[in-house]
Design a protein around this motif. Structure first.
Motif, mmCIF file in Angstrom:
data_model
loop_
_atom_site.group_PDB
_atom_site.id
_atom_site.type_symbol
_atom_site.label_atom_id
_atom_site.label_comp_id
_atom_site.label_asym_id
_atom_site.label_seq_id
_atom_site.Cartn_x
_atom_site.Cartn_y
_atom_site.Cartn_z
ATOM 1 N N MET A 203 -64.405 -3.035 0.888
ATOM 2 C CA MET A 203 -65.394 -3.514 1.832
ATOM 3 C C MET A 203 -64.673 -4.262 2.954
ATOM 4 S SD MET A 203 -68.621 -6.138 1.265
ATOM 5 C CE MET A 203 -69.317 -5.184 -0.045
ATOM 6 N N SER A 204 -65.147 -4.101 4.164
ATOM 7 C CA SER A 204 -64.574 -4.819 5.303
ATOM 8 C C SER A 204 -65.008 -6.284 5.246
ATOM 9 C CB SER A 204 -65.050 -4.191 6.608
ATOM 10 O OG SER A 204 -66.422 -4.491 6.814
ATOM 11 N N TRP A 205 -64.294 -7.126 5.992
ATOM 12 C CA TRP A 205 -64.680 -8.538 6.057
ATOM 13 C C TRP A 205 -66.085 -8.680 6.622
ATOM 14 C CZ3 TRP A 205 -62.260 -11.475 2.989
ATOM 15 C CH2 TRP A 205 -60.907 -11.276 2.715
ATOM 16 N N GLN A 206 -66.420 -7.839 7.594
ATOM 17 C CA GLN A 206 -67.756 -7.901 8.167
ATOM 18 C C GLN A 206 -68.811 -7.583 7.104
ATOM 19 O OE1 GLN A 206 -68.281 -9.042 11.396
ATOM 20 N NE2 GLN A 206 -70.367 -9.245 10.613
ATOM 21 N N GLY A 207 -68.479 -6.689 6.205
ATOM 22 C CA GLY A 207 -69.387 -6.348 5.115
ATOM 23 C C GLY A 207 -69.691 -7.539 4.221
ATOM 24 N N TYR A 208 -68.690 -8.388 3.989
ATOM 25 C CA TYR A 208 -68.931 -9.595 3.187
ATOM 26 C C TYR A 208 -69.930 -10.518 3.884
ATOM 27 C CZ TYR A 208 -65.082 -8.417 0.045
ATOM 28 O OH TYR A 208 -64.277 -7.798 -0.869
ATOM 29 N N VAL A 209 -69.784 -10.664 5.204
ATOM 30 C CA VAL A 209 -70.727 -11.509 5.949
ATOM 31 C C VAL A 209 -72.117 -10.881 5.938
ATOM 32 C CG1 VAL A 209 -71.331 -12.405 8.232
ATOM 33 C CG2 VAL A 209 -68.986 -12.606 7.403
ATOM 34 N N ASP A 210 -72.179 -9.595 6.283
ATOM 35 C CA ASP A 210 -73.473 -8.920 6.410
ATOM 36 C C ASP A 210 -74.204 -8.750 5.083
ATOM 37 O OD1 ASP A 210 -72.885 -8.713 9.103
ATOM 38 O OD2 ASP A 210 -72.287 -6.602 8.992
ATOM 39 N N SER B 220 -69.882 -16.729 8.669
ATOM 40 C CA SER B 220 -68.603 -16.370 9.247
ATOM 41 C C SER B 220 -67.520 -16.536 8.193
ATOM 42 C CB SER B 220 -68.308 -17.264 10.457
ATOM 43 O OG SER B 220 -67.186 -16.814 11.159
ATOM 44 N N ILE B 221 -66.480 -15.744 8.320
ATOM 45 C CA ILE B 221 -65.270 -15.917 7.523
ATOM 46 C C ILE B 221 -64.136 -16.067 8.526
ATOM 47 C CG2 ILE B 221 -63.706 -14.946 5.802
ATOM 48 C CD1 ILE B 221 -66.080 -13.283 4.748
ATOM 49 N N VAL B 222 -63.417 -17.174 8.439
ATOM 50 C CA VAL B 222 -62.328 -17.453 9.369
ATOM 51 C C VAL B 222 -61.051 -17.721 8.586
ATOM 52 C CG1 VAL B 222 -63.867 -18.361 11.156
ATOM 53 C CG2 VAL B 222 -62.869 -19.919 9.492
ATOM 54 N N GLY B 223 -59.926 -17.433 9.217
ATOM 55 C CA GLY B 223 -58.635 -17.719 8.603
ATOM 56 C C GLY B 223 -58.254 -19.169 8.798
ATOM 57 N N HIS B 224 -57.310 -19.647 7.987
ATOM 58 C CA HIS B 224 -56.838 -21.019 8.124
ATOM 59 C C HIS B 224 -56.193 -21.255 9.489
ATOM 60 C CE1 HIS B 224 -56.515 -21.897 3.500
ATOM 61 N NE2 HIS B 224 -57.730 -21.548 3.873
ATOM 62 N N ASP B 225 -55.777 -20.182 10.151
ATOM 63 C CA ASP B 225 -55.153 -20.296 11.476
ATOM 64 C C ASP B 225 -56.183 -20.327 12.607
ATOM 65 O OD1 ASP B 225 -56.061 -17.677 11.425
ATOM 66 O OD2 ASP B 225 -54.120 -16.787 11.917
ATOM 67 N N GLY B 226 -57.459 -20.264 12.269
ATOM 68 C CA GLY B 226 -58.509 -20.298 13.282
ATOM 69 C C GLY B 226 -58.999 -18.939 13.719
ATOM 70 N N SER B 227 -58.354 -17.879 13.247
ATOM 71 C CA SER B 227 -58.789 -16.531 13.624
ATOM 72 C C SER B 227 -60.096 -16.180 12.917
ATOM 73 C CB SER B 227 -57.710 -15.498 13.267
ATOM 74 O OG SER B 227 -57.503 -15.476 11.861
ATOM 75 N N VAL B 228 -60.940 -15.454 13.609
ATOM 76 C CA VAL B 228 -62.224 -15.037 13.041
ATOM 77 C C VAL B 228 -62.031 -13.689 12.363
ATOM 78 C CG1 VAL B 228 -64.608 -14.429 13.567
ATOM 79 C CG2 VAL B 228 -63.508 -16.304 14.796
ATOM 80 N N ALA C 163 -64.602 -12.265 10.400
ATOM 81 C CA ALA C 163 -65.914 -11.605 10.511
ATOM 82 C C ALA C 163 -66.947 -12.677 10.801
ATOM 83 C CB ALA C 163 -66.265 -10.874 9.217
ATOM 84 N N THR C 164 -68.002 -12.301 11.531
ATOM 85 C CA THR C 164 -69.022 -13.285 11.872
ATOM 86 C C THR C 164 -70.339 -12.616 12.202
ATOM 87 O OG1 THR C 164 -69.408 -15.300 13.156
ATOM 88 C CG2 THR C 164 -68.514 -13.414 14.349
ATOM 89 N N SER C 165 -71.411 -13.375 12.098
ATOM 90 C CA SER C 165 -72.730 -12.895 12.512
ATOM 91 C C SER C 165 -72.776 -12.841 14.035
ATOM 92 C CB SER C 165 -73.823 -13.846 12.021
ATOM 93 O OG SER C 165 -73.874 -13.874 10.620
ATOM 94 N N PRO C 166 -73.546 -11.914 14.593
ATOM 95 C CA PRO C 166 -73.670 -11.825 16.052
ATOM 96 C C PRO C 166 -74.142 -13.149 16.660
ATOM 97 C CG PRO C 166 -74.697 -9.931 15.000
ATOM 98 C CD PRO C 166 -74.343 -10.899 13.903
ATOM 99 N N GLY C 167 -73.471 -13.578 17.718
ATOM 100 C CA GLY C 167 -73.847 -14.791 18.418
ATOM 101 C C GLY C 167 -73.406 -16.081 17.755
ATOM 102 N N SER D 256 -58.788 -18.336 3.598
ATOM 103 C CA SER D 256 -59.912 -18.329 4.539
ATOM 104 C C SER D 256 -60.850 -19.514 4.308
ATOM 105 C CB SER D 256 -60.707 -17.023 4.376
ATOM 106 O OG SER D 256 -61.345 -16.984 3.108
ATOM 107 N N ILE D 257 -61.800 -19.632 5.224
ATOM 108 C CA ILE D 257 -62.898 -20.583 5.072
ATOM 109 C C ILE D 257 -64.187 -19.795 5.270
ATOM 110 C CG2 ILE D 257 -64.005 -22.683 5.902
ATOM 111 C CD1 ILE D 257 -61.284 -23.477 7.114
ATOM 112 N N LEU D 258 -65.094 -19.900 4.322
ATOM 113 C CA LEU D 258 -66.412 -19.280 4.441
ATOM 114 C C LEU D 258 -67.367 -20.299 5.025
ATOM 115 C CD1 LEU D 258 -64.890 -17.612 2.248
ATOM 116 C CD2 LEU D 258 -67.118 -17.105 1.304
ATOM 117 N N ILE D 259 -68.165 -19.872 5.980
ATOM 118 C CA ILE D 259 -69.125 -20.756 6.631
ATOM 119 C C ILE D 259 -70.493 -20.097 6.561
ATOM 120 C CG2 ILE D 259 -69.775 -21.897 8.787
ATOM 121 C CD1 ILE D 259 -66.758 -21.621 9.600
#
Length: 126
Positions: free
Chosen positions: A1-8, A21-29, A31-35, A95-98
């Motif tokens: 499953m893609s990272w976007q799939g985990y969010v969706d 959203s799922i973001v890396g410890h380095d601040g990179s995104v 996967a995230t919800s639109p907007g 990562s960090i899950l939000i």
């Protein structure tokens, strides 16, 4: 499953998380919800809060430009509240899950969903 799939599917798809959203410890995104935009600076301050929650407790947790009052902060999870909604954040190895919840969602339900996905990712090396 893609990272976007985990969010969706695993976060927002449960109807117990309004946006996520799922973001890396380095601040990179990853996967995230639109907007829903979590800045690298917000991630940096959030990540520091898992080690030293004092500054977040004093000045609040900012996610997507919104300020949340910190209710819980430890080396794994930071929870915040704003009005009738709130935020649940959980740190994994990479990562960090939000997850945000609104007035229609019970805070504990949102926390359960985000924490369980974090457990799954930790078990799988993320």
């Amino acid at each position: 499953m893609s990272w976007q799939g985990y969010v969706d599917n695993n976060l927002v798809g449960t109807n117990l998380v309004s946006v996520g959203s799922i973001v890396g410890h380095d601040g990179s995104v990853w996967a995230t919800s639109p907007g829903f935009n979590v800045s690298a600076d917000e991630v940096k301050k959030l990540l520091a809060g898992f080690t030293d929650p004092g500054p977040l407790r004093a000045s609040g947790l900012f996610i997507n430009g919104e300020k949340y009052l910190v209710l819980k902060a430890d080396d794994r999870s930071i929870y915040g509240k704003k009005g009738t909604g709130g935020v649940v954040t959980v740190k994994t190895g990479q990562s960090i899950l939000i997850g945000l919840y609104n007035e229609k969602i019970q805070p504990g339900q949102c926390a359960n969903v985000v924490e369980k996905l974090a457990d799954y990712l930790i078990e799988n090396g993320y």
